[in-house]
Design a protein around this motif. Structure first.
Motif: not given
Length: 279
Positions: A1-15
């Motif tokens: 399974m591939k999980v993408g993150f658009i936005g890797t700032g404060s909360m995206g990076g934390l996740l």
């Protein structure tokens, strides 16, 4: 399974950090894109093996689940950008409370969910608030809640309670930290106690109190009654706090809801909606 993150700032990076550190995802499962290449490069240094996409469309097209971790007023431009890269079998997850399920279901073909995370997930604790759209089936629900369970306690809520629930789960750590900060500063000024020691005492107290409320079957009122001996020091201090805090929380809720309503009105305008889901 591939999980993408658009936005890797404060909360995206934390996740991303939390999912990888907890074992909920492997580095090879993650695709990420961000406007700042420097942030992506730092992320890759921390987590070798993740895929750095050239753009948001690449992240969207290559993901089974894609988390949208951008500011509320950036959502319409983002959905315009990635909409034709998505399919009906993918799950798109907003982590932003004012963005409504119907906003995204109207403009995207995918299954839509809203999950509001918390900074507490960085220590695999706290609650993630989960609102699941109408297109998700039981398998999708199990998949998302199972993923979130690696970094905290996922709780399904009504979308109408997103804001007030976020006051506790997402904003709450900042509110309580302000309370403790003021308390520690006053204690240090009045008694000379070391601030670091006071911080340790306060943090351990907060951790234990949380366990009493979640595992010890105490309500907040019952806990006060158990600790405060009539006529004692705690009881007198509680009387002071009740007097001093009169109306504070009502104003706090009014403040957070007013800002939420302002953002929601702007999003309704951007998405061309009056706040009601389209038929």
């Amino acid at each position: 399974m591939k999980v993408g993150f658009i936005g890797t700032g404060s909360m995206g990076g934390l996740l991303i950090d939390a999912f990888l550190s907890s074992g909920g995802l492997l580095a090879g499962d993650v695709i990420a894109s961000n406007r700042s290449r420097q942030k992506l490069d730092r992320l890759a240094q921390l987590h070798p093996g993740i895929t750095l996409a050239e753009n948001n469309r690449e992240t969207a097209a290559g993901s089974d689940i894609v988390f949208l971790c951008v500011k509320p007023l950036e959502f319409k431009a983002l959905t315009d950008e990635i909409g034709d890269c998505l399919g009906s079998g993918q799950i798109v997850v907003s982590i932003t409370s004012p963005v409504q399920i119907h906003h995204l279901e109207r403009v995207l073909p995918s299954k839509i969910a809203k999950i509001i995370p918390s900074i507490t997930h960085s220590v695999f604790s706290g609650t993630s608030l989960c609102v699941l759209g109408s297109r998700l089936d039981d398998h999708d629900r199990e998949l998302l809640l199972g993923l979130m369970s690696h970094i905290g306690n996922p709780v399904e809520i009504s979308e109408s309670h997103t804001r007030i629930s976020s006051d506790f789960s997402s904003c709450g750590p900042a509110f309580l930290s302000l309370f403790l900060e003021r308390w520690i500063e006053a204690a240090a000024a009045a008694t000379g106690i070391d601030r670091r020691l006071a911080g340790i005492l306060a943090g351990e107290m907060l951790l234990g109190t949380g366990r009493l409320l979640t595992e010890g079957e105490f309500t907040p009122g019952e806990l006060q009654e158990r600790v405060a001996v009539p006529g004692g020091i705690t009881a007198e201090a509680l009387s002071l706090l009740r007097y001093s805090l009169d109306g504070v929380f009502e104003r706090l809720i009014d403040t957070t809801h007013r800002k939420y309503d302002e953002d929601l009105a702007k999003l309704d305008a951007l998405f061309g909606q009056s706040g009601q889901a389209s038929e």
